[in-house]
Design a protein around this motif. Structure first.
Motif, mmCIF file in Angstrom:
data_model
loop_
_atom_site.group_PDB
_atom_site.id
_atom_site.type_symbol
_atom_site.label_atom_id
_atom_site.label_comp_id
_atom_site.label_asym_id
_atom_site.label_seq_id
_atom_site.Cartn_x
_atom_site.Cartn_y
_atom_site.Cartn_z
ATOM 1 N N GLY A 1 -3.762 1.846 -2.812
ATOM 2 C CA GLY A 1 -4.903 1.176 -3.444
ATOM 3 C C GLY A 1 -5.683 2.040 -4.411
ATOM 4 N N ARG A 2 -5.780 3.324 -4.111
ATOM 5 C CA ARG A 2 -6.624 4.178 -4.962
ATOM 6 C C ARG A 2 -6.085 4.347 -6.375
ATOM 7 N NH1 ARG A 2 -3.957 7.217 -1.179
ATOM 8 N NH2 ARG A 2 -2.735 9.008 -1.858
ATOM 9 N N LEU B 1 -5.004 1.813 -8.217
ATOM 10 C CA LEU B 1 -4.972 0.506 -8.884
ATOM 11 C C LEU B 1 -6.079 0.326 -9.916
ATOM 12 C CD1 LEU B 1 -4.056 -1.779 -5.864
ATOM 13 C CD2 LEU B 1 -2.555 -0.744 -7.553
ATOM 14 N N ASP C 1 0.841 -1.204 0.000
ATOM 15 C CA ASP C 1 0.000 0.000 0.000
ATOM 16 C C ASP C 1 0.874 1.251 0.000
ATOM 17 O OD1 ASP C 1 -3.229 -0.335 0.730
ATOM 18 O OD2 ASP C 1 -2.011 -2.092 1.197
#
Ligand code: SF4
Lengths: 165, 419
Positions: A22-23, A25, A17
């Motif tokens: 994550g944002r 991906l 992370d």
């Protein structure tokens, strides 16, 4: 194959992370991913990185998610190699599979300082801090993994073996 | 030669009589899994290999769950690419919105994994299926793409760590507390490259839901897989879900373990992991007053019917504290339906919760419940890394569904015993 660059030092347990949050991906494009490498932890990373620079870290580097976007983002951003005390297992596989050189060396990870110049010889696993000439040797990798690396990743390896793992 | 359950399953899939830790083996894969984040890259690799055909269209599961319902154009493209690949190759287990939930919730639920199988997924929480006595582990997209083409992969046989849980579980303590406590003990790199085998008298009493929660978080200690010996509870769970019965492997009594930990549970209270690591675990009564902005009940760790049910019991006749955003996300459409039928959803709505569609939701900071700078959340998920659920300056605490319910009511981290 030789890698020469400056060291970027990180601590233990750098998770995926942190490598790529994550944002980001929702895309698979390497160059897009590269823009966000270490976005939260070291926002200046991508801006100041020179191709070939070396990430130096502690234990369990790449822990957490299986996202291959993590080594891909580092490679696309220009990271030449990662030297760490140890790697999380999925990250370890992923790095070999996509052809991002990674080396395990307790001493090198311990002693190489931020911004120091490092030169790595992948064929021998020798890691040299060029400023003071200190030489470290990386833990040997299994022959099998060496063969994958030699082919530049798993895809080419499989092509070379006719699809045999 | 004496072997652990993990070694037996690997040997069976490598076509060998026995294997031992450290050995590299080539294994046949029973099921290959990918999601909306990992499938697109795996498909690229698969196509690059040029085999044309997938190894078996019955043995690949593709589950869009991270950014669905598509949160933006990019994620819509990713799912579209995955869907079209599934259609082109006639892949049977592609799960469209409406059937899809969180991958690790729906695969066991739909009977796609049975005891003794070997499952490889391009998602680190693939280790969840160890709850059923299967060997399952996460890999990246390139490995998965190669498996889609060949049906095989290579693995290093892990040494095993045996966890022996003894005593009687106190009230309000369940699988989530056991695994959090264990992570506190092992640390986030305490089981790197190892298998975690969950055993002991306590384990025999645990529901499949608790076991799935525990196996799910094996990777939080860096483990390759987490595994339970399949028993009557596993058999009961499988009944009606799959027409395959699987193989119920058991560890030999004289199997060799690298380490053993005995964990007494009698005095254990609810456990909480503090930011920013799942191994910073403390008993709930040692963490003081921690006010919250958001509580999330869901994820592949704790988004099952039992989790929602346990939380709902506490929320019955109570309301979520003013200023708390309580987000509940059932792990699958079936769980959602059953929760409606049992009146659980009604209880949540009456309490002031918001219910999301089955998906990963805010677990990875993707969408539906992102945290702002300085905000603090309690989550039933598995990771609380820095920035995991939103702003790098936000904080995530991990705990069980009953702690989530009590905390939503109190507006701070609270034990169910306080209600
Ligand atoms: S719920 Fe969270 S941990 Fe589970 S698969 Fe989704 S993003 Fe990953």
């Amino acid at each position: 194959m030789k890698i020469v660059g400056r060291a970027w030092c990180f601590g233990d347990h750098v998770d995926t992370d942190l490598i790529i949050p994550g944002r980001y991906l929702n895309v698979s494009d390497r160059d897009e991913l590269a823009k966000h490498c270490f976005a939260d932890l070291r926002p200046e990373f991508v801006r100041d990185l020179s191709p070939g620079d070396v990430v130096v870290a502690g234990v369990n580097f790449g822990c957490g998610s299986s996202r291959e976007q993590a080594p891909l983002a580092m490679k696309a951003a220009g990271v030449g190699a990662v030297v760490a005390k140890g790697f999380a297992r999925i990250f370890y596989r992923n790095a070999f599979n996509i052809g991002l050189p990674i080396l395990e060396s307790e001493e090198a990870a311990e002693q190489i300082g931020e911004g120091k110049r490092v030169s790595i010889d992948l064929s021998t696993g020798a890691i040299v801090e060029t400023g003071n000439g200190t030489c470290f040797s990386a833990r040997p990798i299994p022959d099998f993994m060496r063969a994958i690396l030699k082919q530049g990743g798993l895809v080419n390896y499989l092509k070379s073996t006719g699809g045999r793992i | 030669m004496a072997m652990t359950i993990t070694e037996k399953i690997l040997a069976a899939h490598a076509g060998k009589d026995n294997v031992s830790p450290g050995e590299l083996v080539r294994v046949n894969v029973d099921l290959a899994l990918a999601n909306d984040i990992t499938a697109p890259l795996a498909i690229e690799v698969f196509e690059g290999l040029g085999t044309g055909q997938v190894f078996d269209k019955e043995k690949i599961a593709l589950v869009p769950d991270h950014f669905v319902p598509n949160k933006d154009m990019q994620s819509a493209q990713q799912v579209k690419l995955t869907r079209e690949f599934a259609q082109r190759h006639g892949i049977r287990h592609f799960f469209e919105l409406g059937q899809a939930g969180i991958e690790h919730v729906i695969l066991p639920e739909k009977g796609l994994v049975v005891p003794g199988e070997l499952v490889i997924g391009a998602d680190s929480h693939t280790c969840t299926y160890g709850a059923l006595g299967a060997f399952s582990t996460g890999v990246g997209s390139t490995d998965l793409g190669a498996i889609m083409a060949t049906g095989m992969t290579w693995l290093k046989v892990p040494s095993s760590i045996r966890l022996i849980y003894e005593g009687v579980l106190p009230p309000w303590v369940g699988g989530k507390d056991l695994i959090l406590h264990t992570l506190g003990l092992l640390g986030v790199s305490g089981a790197v490259y190892r298998a975690l085998e969950f055993t002991g008298e306590v384990v025999g009493e645990l529901s499949m839901s608790d076991r799935l929660t525990m196996a799910n978080m094996a990777v939080e200690a860096g483990a390759k897989n987490g595994i339970f010996e399949p028993d009557g509870i596993a058999e009961e769970y499988m009944a009606g879900r799959s027409d395959r019965t699987g193989i119920f492997f058991k560890s030999d009594p004289d199997a060799v373990y690298e380490k053993e930990f005995r964990i007494r549970v009698d005095d254990m209270g609810p456990q909480v992991a503090l930011p920013h690591s799942p191994d910073r675990v403390r008993p709930i009564d040692e963490i003081g007053t921690v006010p919250l902005d958001q509580v999330f009940l869901g994820s592949c760790t704790n988004g099952r019917l039992e989790d929602l049910r346990d939380a709902a019991v506490l929320l019955e006749g109570r309301r979520v504290a003013v200023g708390i955003r309580f987000i509940v996300i059932p792990g699958s459409p079936l769980i959602y339906r059953e929760a409606i039928e049992e009146g659980i959803i009604q209880t949540f709505l009456d309490a002031g919760a918001v219910i999301g569609p089955p998906c990963c939701g805010p677990c990875l900071g993707g969408h539906m419940g992102i945290l702002a700078e300085g905000e603090r959340a309690l989550s039933t998920s598995n990771r609380n890394f820095m920035g995991r659920m939103g702003h790098p300056g936000s904080e995530v605490y991990l705990a069980s569904p009953v702690v989530a319910a009590a905390s939503a009511v109190e507006g701070r981290i609270a034990s169910p015993a306080e209600l």
